[in-house]
Design a protein around this motif. Structure first.
Motif, PDB file in Angstrom:
ATOM      1  N   ASP A  33       0.842  -1.208   0.000  1.00  0.00           N
ATOM      2  CA  ASP A  33       0.000   0.000   0.000  1.00  0.00           C
ATOM      3  C   ASP A  33       0.878   1.260   0.000  1.00  0.00           C
ATOM      4  O   ASP A  33       0.601   2.215  -0.741  1.00  0.00           O
ATOM      5  CB  ASP A  33      -0.930   0.009   1.224  1.00  0.00           C
ATOM      6  N   ALA A  34       1.944   1.253   0.802  1.00  0.00           N
ATOM      7  CA  ALA A  34       2.841   2.417   0.882  1.00  0.00           C
ATOM      8  C   ALA A  34       3.542   2.629  -0.452  1.00  0.00           C
ATOM      9  O   ALA A  34       3.680   3.788  -0.923  1.00  0.00           O
ATOM     10  CB  ALA A  34       3.850   2.240   2.009  1.00  0.00           C
ATOM     11  N   LEU A  35       3.996   1.568  -1.075  1.00  0.00           N
ATOM     12  CA  LEU A  35       4.659   1.679  -2.374  1.00  0.00           C
ATOM     13  C   LEU A  35       3.680   2.174  -3.435  1.00  0.00           C
ATOM     14  O   LEU A  35       4.044   2.994  -4.291  1.00  0.00           O
ATOM     15  CB  LEU A  35       5.256   0.317  -2.792  1.00  0.00           C
ATOM     16  N   THR A  36       2.465   1.669  -3.405  1.00  0.00           N
ATOM     17  CA  THR A  36       1.453   2.101  -4.369  1.00  0.00           C
ATOM     18  C   THR A  36       1.198   3.604  -4.220  1.00  0.00           C
ATOM     19  O   THR A  36       1.115   4.339  -5.217  1.00  0.00           O
ATOM     20  CB  THR A  36       0.133   1.316  -4.158  1.00  0.00           C
ATOM     21  N   LYS A  41       2.151   9.241  -6.121  1.00  0.00           N
ATOM     22  CA  LYS A  41       2.645  10.617  -5.905  1.00  0.00           C
ATOM     23  C   LYS A  41       3.681  10.972  -6.951  1.00  0.00           C
ATOM     24  O   LYS A  41       3.685  12.083  -7.470  1.00  0.00           O
ATOM     25  CB  LYS A  41       3.243  10.752  -4.504  1.00  0.00           C
ATOM     26  N   LEU A  42       4.584  10.019  -7.224  1.00  0.00           N
ATOM     27  CA  LEU A  42       5.616  10.281  -8.238  1.00  0.00           C
ATOM     28  C   LEU A  42       4.972  10.498  -9.611  1.00  0.00           C
ATOM     29  O   LEU A  42       5.419  11.329 -10.389  1.00  0.00           O
ATOM     30  CB  LEU A  42       6.623   9.128  -8.304  1.00  0.00           C
ATOM     31  N   ALA A  43       3.990   9.690  -9.915  1.00  0.00           N
ATOM     32  CA  ALA A  43       3.323   9.817 -11.212  1.00  0.00           C
ATOM     33  C   ALA A  43       2.566  11.140 -11.296  1.00  0.00           C
ATOM     34  O   ALA A  43       2.505  11.748 -12.364  1.00  0.00           O
ATOM     35  CB  ALA A  43       2.365   8.629 -11.405  1.00  0.00           C
TER      36      ALA A  43
END
Length: 119
Positions: free
Chosen positions: A106-109, A114-116
């Protein structure tokens, strides 16, 4: 001896000889029956002994196979346990690990989103 007495004597000799031939044949038959019975008894005893030996051999082979199967099963179970342990999927902690991994996913997603969004 008269001719009649000679004939009677020859007939008696022939009857005695015929009886002896009959008795010899009967004796031969009796002897062959006794030998056949003896061979049958011997074969029957040997067959019974052979059967018992085969049963004993079969039990030994069955025990060996069962032992090898159990050993192989134990080896496989131990290897699976080692792999689960190395992956951190111990039975006692698997629910906790799944929750931790789920939280990390979930944190990576969220970080990827955010990066995208920043690009």
């Amino acid at each position: 001896m008269s001719n009649k007495d000679t004939v009677k004597s020859k007939i008696n000799e022939a009857e005695d000889f015929a009886r002896k031939v009959w008795l010899a044949g009967l004796g031969a038959y009796g002897k062959s029956v006794e030998e056949a019975q003896g061979r049958y008894d011997k074969l029957s005893a040997e067959a019974s002994k052979m059967f018992d030996e085969l049963v004993t051999k079969g039990e030994t082979l069955e025990d060996d196979a069962r032992s090898k199967f159990q050993s192989t099963t134990n080896d496989v179970e131990n290897r699976v346990a080692d792999v689960r342990k190395k992956l951190g999927l111990d039975v006692d902690h698997s629910d906790q690990k799944i929750e931790e991994l789920s939280a990390k996913v979930d944190a990576l997603t969220e970080a990827v989103a955010k990066l995208a969004a920043n690009k």
